[in-house]
Design a protein around this motif. Structure first.
Motif, PDB file in Angstrom:
ATOM      1  N   LEU A 141       0.880  -1.244   0.058  1.00 44.48           N
ATOM      2  CA  LEU A 141       0.081  -0.145   0.094  1.00 44.48           C
ATOM      3  C   LEU A 141       0.781   1.125  -0.182  1.00 44.48           C
ATOM      4  O   LEU A 141       0.518   2.524  -0.179  1.00 44.48           O
ATOM      5  N   SER A 142       2.200   1.000   0.177  1.00 45.54           N
ATOM      6  CA  SER A 142       2.973   2.381   0.457  1.00 45.54           C
ATOM      7  C   SER A 142       3.256   2.823  -1.073  1.00 45.54           C
ATOM      8  O   SER A 142       3.194   2.083  -2.067  1.00 45.54           O
ATOM      9  N   ASP A 143       3.966   4.032  -1.303  1.00 45.42           N
ATOM     10  CA  ASP A 143       4.248   4.727  -2.517  1.00 45.42           C
ATOM     11  C   ASP A 143       5.497   5.185  -2.506  1.00 45.42           C
ATOM     12  O   ASP A 143       6.023   5.418  -1.490  1.00 45.42           O
ATOM     13  N   VAL A 144       5.917   5.496  -3.529  1.00 44.37           N
ATOM     14  CA  VAL A 144       7.339   6.138  -3.720  1.00 44.37           C
ATOM     15  C   VAL A 144       7.046   7.513  -3.943  1.00 44.37           C
ATOM     16  O   VAL A 144       6.394   7.986  -5.047  1.00 44.37           O
ATOM     17  N   ARG A 145       7.893   8.425  -3.207  1.00 42.55           N
ATOM     18  CA  ARG A 145       7.815   9.751  -3.451  1.00 42.55           C
ATOM     19  C   ARG A 145       9.026  10.675  -3.335  1.00 42.55           C
ATOM     20  O   ARG A 145      10.029  10.126  -2.900  1.00 42.55           O
ATOM     21  N   VAL A 146       8.948  11.818  -3.728  1.00 39.97           N
ATOM     22  CA  VAL A 146      10.234  12.632  -3.971  1.00 39.97           C
ATOM     23  C   VAL A 146      10.559  12.894  -2.259  1.00 39.97           C
ATOM     24  O   VAL A 146       9.461  13.308  -1.579  1.00 39.97           O
ATOM     25  N   LEU A 147      11.920  12.954  -2.080  1.00 37.29           N
ATOM     26  CA  LEU A 147      12.286  13.064  -0.668  1.00 37.29           C
ATOM     27  C   LEU A 147      12.088  14.763  -0.561  1.00 37.29           C
ATOM     28  O   LEU A 147      12.453  15.652  -1.058  1.00 37.29           O
ATOM     29  N   PRO A 148      11.305  14.911   0.723  1.00 33.13           N
ATOM     30  CA  PRO A 148      11.163  16.465   1.142  1.00 33.13           C
ATOM     31  C   PRO A 148      12.383  16.978   1.765  1.00 33.13           C
ATOM     32  O   PRO A 148      13.170  16.234   2.098  1.00 33.13           O
ATOM     33  N   THR A 149      12.436  18.145   1.680  1.00 29.31           N
ATOM     34  CA  THR A 149      13.718  18.901   2.304  1.00 29.31           C
ATOM     35  C   THR A 149      13.483  19.198   3.802  1.00 29.31           C
ATOM     36  O   THR A 149      14.221  19.792   4.407  1.00 29.31           O
ATOM     37  N   VAL A 153      11.273  15.345   8.943  1.00 27.65           N
ATOM     38  CA  VAL A 153      10.522  14.179   8.310  1.00 27.65           C
ATOM     39  C   VAL A 153      11.425  12.819   8.916  1.00 27.65           C
ATOM     40  O   VAL A 153      12.622  12.827   9.041  1.00 27.65           O
ATOM     41  N   LEU A 154      10.649  11.959   9.218  1.00 22.50           N
ATOM     42  CA  LEU A 154      11.512  10.814  10.023  1.00 22.50           C
ATOM     43  C   LEU A 154      12.019   9.865   8.754  1.00 22.50           C
ATOM     44  O   LEU A 154      11.338   9.599   7.988  1.00 22.50           O
ATOM     45  N   SER A 155      13.143   9.393   9.201  1.00 20.59           N
ATOM     46  CA  SER A 155      14.046   8.568   8.390  1.00 20.59           C
ATOM     47  C   SER A 155      14.239   7.304   8.924  1.00 20.59           C
ATOM     48  O   SER A 155      14.705   7.410  10.101  1.00 20.59           O
ATOM     49  N   LEU A 156      13.581   6.158   8.560  1.00 21.87           N
ATOM     50  CA  LEU A 156      14.010   4.978   9.072  1.00 21.87           C
ATOM     51  C   LEU A 156      14.996   4.141   8.475  1.00 21.87           C
ATOM     52  O   LEU A 156      15.260   4.089   7.278  1.00 21.87           O
ATOM     53  N   GLY A 157      15.813   3.431   9.291  1.00 20.62           N
ATOM     54  CA  GLY A 157      16.693   2.615   8.817  1.00 20.62           C
ATOM     55  C   GLY A 157      15.965   1.046   8.500  1.00 20.62           C
ATOM     56  O   GLY A 157      15.222   0.640   9.303  1.00 20.62           O
ATOM     57  N   ASP A 158      16.645   0.608   7.269  1.00 16.13           N
ATOM     58  CA  ASP A 158      15.924  -0.717   6.868  1.00 16.13           C
ATOM     59  C   ASP A 158      16.595  -1.933   7.556  1.00 16.13           C
ATOM     60  O   ASP A 158      17.822  -1.903   8.008  1.00 16.13           O
ATOM     61  N   ASN A 159      15.824  -2.790   7.932  1.00 15.94           N
ATOM     62  CA  ASN A 159      16.247  -4.274   8.072  1.00 15.94           C
ATOM     63  C   ASN A 159      16.345  -4.934   6.880  1.00 15.94           C
ATOM     64  O   ASN A 159      15.769  -4.590   5.871  1.00 15.94           O
ATOM     65  N   LEU A 160      16.900  -6.224   6.992  1.00 18.76           N
ATOM     66  CA  LEU A 160      17.023  -7.209   6.018  1.00 18.76           C
ATOM     67  C   LEU A 160      15.489  -7.494   5.252  1.00 18.76           C
ATOM     68  O   LEU A 160      15.475  -7.569   4.137  1.00 18.76           O
ATOM     69  N   LEU A 161      14.441  -7.680   6.156  1.00 18.42           N
ATOM     70  CA  LEU A 161      13.261  -7.996   5.751  1.00 18.42           C
ATOM     71  C   LEU A 161      12.601  -7.223   5.012  1.00 18.42           C
ATOM     72  O   LEU A 161      11.938  -7.188   3.709  1.00 18.42           O
ATOM     73  N   MET A 162      12.749  -5.855   5.357  1.00 23.64           N
ATOM     74  CA  MET A 162      12.190  -4.602   4.643  1.00 23.64           C
ATOM     75  C   MET A 162      13.104  -4.380   3.438  1.00 23.64           C
ATOM     76  O   MET A 162      12.190  -3.795   2.351  1.00 23.64           O
ATOM     77  N   LEU A 163      14.103  -4.509   3.383  1.00 23.93           N
ATOM     78  CA  LEU A 163      15.336  -4.296   2.170  1.00 23.93           C
ATOM     79  C   LEU A 163      14.648  -5.477   0.920  1.00 23.93           C
ATOM     80  O   LEU A 163      14.209  -5.045  -0.154  1.00 23.93           O
ATOM     81  N   GLY A 164      14.475  -6.484   1.421  1.00 20.74           N
ATOM     82  CA  GLY A 164      13.859  -7.522   0.344  1.00 20.74           C
ATOM     83  C   GLY A 164      12.634  -7.152   0.067  1.00 20.74           C
ATOM     84  O   GLY A 164      12.254  -7.403  -1.266  1.00 20.74           O
ATOM     85  N   LEU A 165      11.541  -6.988   0.779  1.00 18.07           N
ATOM     86  CA  LEU A 165      10.164  -6.654   0.447  1.00 18.07           C
ATOM     87  C   LEU A 165      10.270  -5.345  -0.536  1.00 18.07           C
ATOM     88  O   LEU A 165       9.394  -5.292  -1.422  1.00 18.07           O
ATOM     89  N   ASN A 166      10.969  -4.479  -0.168  1.00 15.02           N
ATOM     90  CA  ASN A 166      10.964  -3.384  -0.846  1.00 15.02           C
ATOM     91  C   ASN A 166      11.678  -3.684  -2.096  1.00 15.02           C
ATOM     92  O   ASN A 166      11.040  -2.764  -3.158  1.00 15.02           O
ATOM     93  N   HIS A 167      12.291  -4.428  -2.568  1.00 14.07           N
ATOM     94  CA  HIS A 167      12.977  -4.770  -3.908  1.00 14.07           C
ATOM     95  C   HIS A 167      11.923  -5.508  -4.449  1.00 14.07           C
ATOM     96  O   HIS A 167      11.814  -5.131  -5.613  1.00 14.07           O
ATOM     97  N   VAL A 168      11.034  -6.046  -3.937  1.00 12.89           N
ATOM     98  CA  VAL A 168       9.753  -6.953  -4.708  1.00 12.89           C
ATOM     99  C   VAL A 168       8.771  -5.903  -4.928  1.00 12.89           C
ATOM    100  O   VAL A 168       8.306  -5.844  -6.147  1.00 12.89           O
ATOM    101  N   PHE A 169       8.209  -4.925  -4.088  1.00 16.33           N
ATOM    102  CA  PHE A 169       7.206  -3.922  -4.477  1.00 16.33           C
ATOM    103  C   PHE A 169       7.719  -2.650  -5.073  1.00 16.33           C
ATOM    104  O   PHE A 169       6.882  -1.998  -5.787  1.00 16.33           O
ATOM    105  N   HIS A 170       8.889  -2.200  -4.710  1.00 16.73           N
ATOM    106  CA  HIS A 170       9.504  -0.901  -5.273  1.00 16.73           C
ATOM    107  C   HIS A 170      10.661  -1.000  -5.766  1.00 16.73           C
ATOM    108  O   HIS A 170      11.699  -0.665  -5.141  1.00 16.73           O
ATOM    109  N   PRO A 171      10.939  -1.901  -6.933  1.00 24.63           N
ATOM    110  CA  PRO A 171      12.370  -2.365  -7.429  1.00 24.63           C
ATOM    111  C   PRO A 171      12.994  -1.049  -8.081  1.00 24.63           C
ATOM    112  O   PRO A 171      14.189  -1.004  -7.983  1.00 24.63           O
TER     113      PRO A 171
END
Length: 299
Positions: A141-149, A153-171
């Motif tokens: 359900l998430s989308d890709v947006r231009v990073l605001p200045t 804005v909260l910036s979260l560190g990715d874990n391996l699970l999120m990195l893998g799923l992001n590659h699937v949904f937002h390659p």
């Protein structure tokens, strides 16, 4: 201590946690939970509820995993107590995720190592099973947006699970853009963070119970080494680790002497290996990037 049914305190704290996490979820959906406009926007309310129900499901199943293993193995335990966050108008939620977590109270006597292993591992494994579909649906359900200045804005560190799923949904993420997490994906991230936190092998965290049940008294040297490592991470990566180290120090870095038999040895390696894999998939050295210690708590 043991109750056949939840008490009014359990239900009251659950209701309070539902309110506080819904307020946090509305913020993750882009609204201001302390303004009337946010409550007039159905999309914002649905986003807030999707976060709240998802994160409470992960926390609740995690604690029920402990509770049911306690009941199965004759250890007295209460039903889960949820810890709501504190809404502060004009500031936000304390902490920003809307909850301080959940816990059960146990009265453990000396027990067999396999019982302690089952109780310690039952929570993280059960919560992780719920966190996976929450994260999958949320990232879909998430989308890709231009990073605001905006620096806020909260910036979260990715874990391996999120990195893998992001590659699937937002390659294919363009330069200068990133995944903008849906509130449900944020709940999945919180579930991963809390799972990894609980699996750190020190003190009376779930990871401490698991490691102690497998290694016995030999575990204590490892526990102190891990505690030192957490302090280092708090200085160089994420200041929130310092708060976690302080809480562990208050509870005790050493694990209480509970085992009534020899450590599990090989019998515990399968469950231990599963927990190590879950920890590797969910752990991030810097789960929140560029955040001061006060900002972590919404101040």
């Amino acid at each position: 201590m043991e109750h056949e049914t939840p008490t009014w305190r359990n239900w009251a704290l659950l209701l309070a946690a539902f309110v506080s996490t819904t307020l946090a979820g509305i913020a993750f959906a882009g609204g201001d939970a302390f303004s009337l406009a946010a409550w007039q926007d159905s999309k914002t309310i649905v986003g807030g509820l999707s976060y709240s129900l998802s994160v409470l499901a992960i926390l609740g199943v995690h604690e029920l995993g402990h509770f049911l293993q306690c009941r199965r193995r004759g250890v007295q335990a209460t039903w889960p107590f949820f810890l709501p966050g504190l809404p502060i108008p004009g500031v936000g939620m304390l902490p920003f995720i809307g909850t301080f977590g959940a816990f059960i109270k146990m009265r453990p006597n000396r027990m067999r190592s396999r019982d302690l292993l089952a109780i310690g591992a039952g929570g993280p494994i059960a919560g992780f099973v719920v966190a996976i579909p929450v994260l999958v649906i949320g990232l879909y359900l998430s989308d890709v947006r231009v990073l605001p200045t905006d620096e806020g804005v909260l910036s979260l560190g990715d874990n391996l699970l999120m990195l893998g799923l992001n590659h699937v949904f937002h390659p294919n993420i363009p330069q200068g853009s990133d995944v903008w997490l849906h509130p449900m994906a944020m709940a999945g991230w919180v579930g991963c963070f809390l799972t990894a936190l609980n699996l750190v092998p020190m003190g009376q965290l779930d990871g401490g119970h698991i490691a102690y049940s497998i290694f016995g008294e030999r575990y204590h040297r490892v526990g102190y080494a891990v505690f030192a490592g957490v302090l280092v991470l708090g200085v160089i990566a994420f200041p929130g680790w310092l708060v976690i180290a302080l809480l562990v120090k208050v509870m005790g870095i050493r694990h209480p002497d509970l085992l009534s038999d020899e450590p599990l040895g090989r019998q515990g390696w399968v469950v231990g290996a599963i927990c190590v894999v879950i920890f590797a998939l969910t752990f991030s050295p810097s789960p929140i990037k560029g955040m001061e210690l006060t900002a972590l708590f919404g101040l």
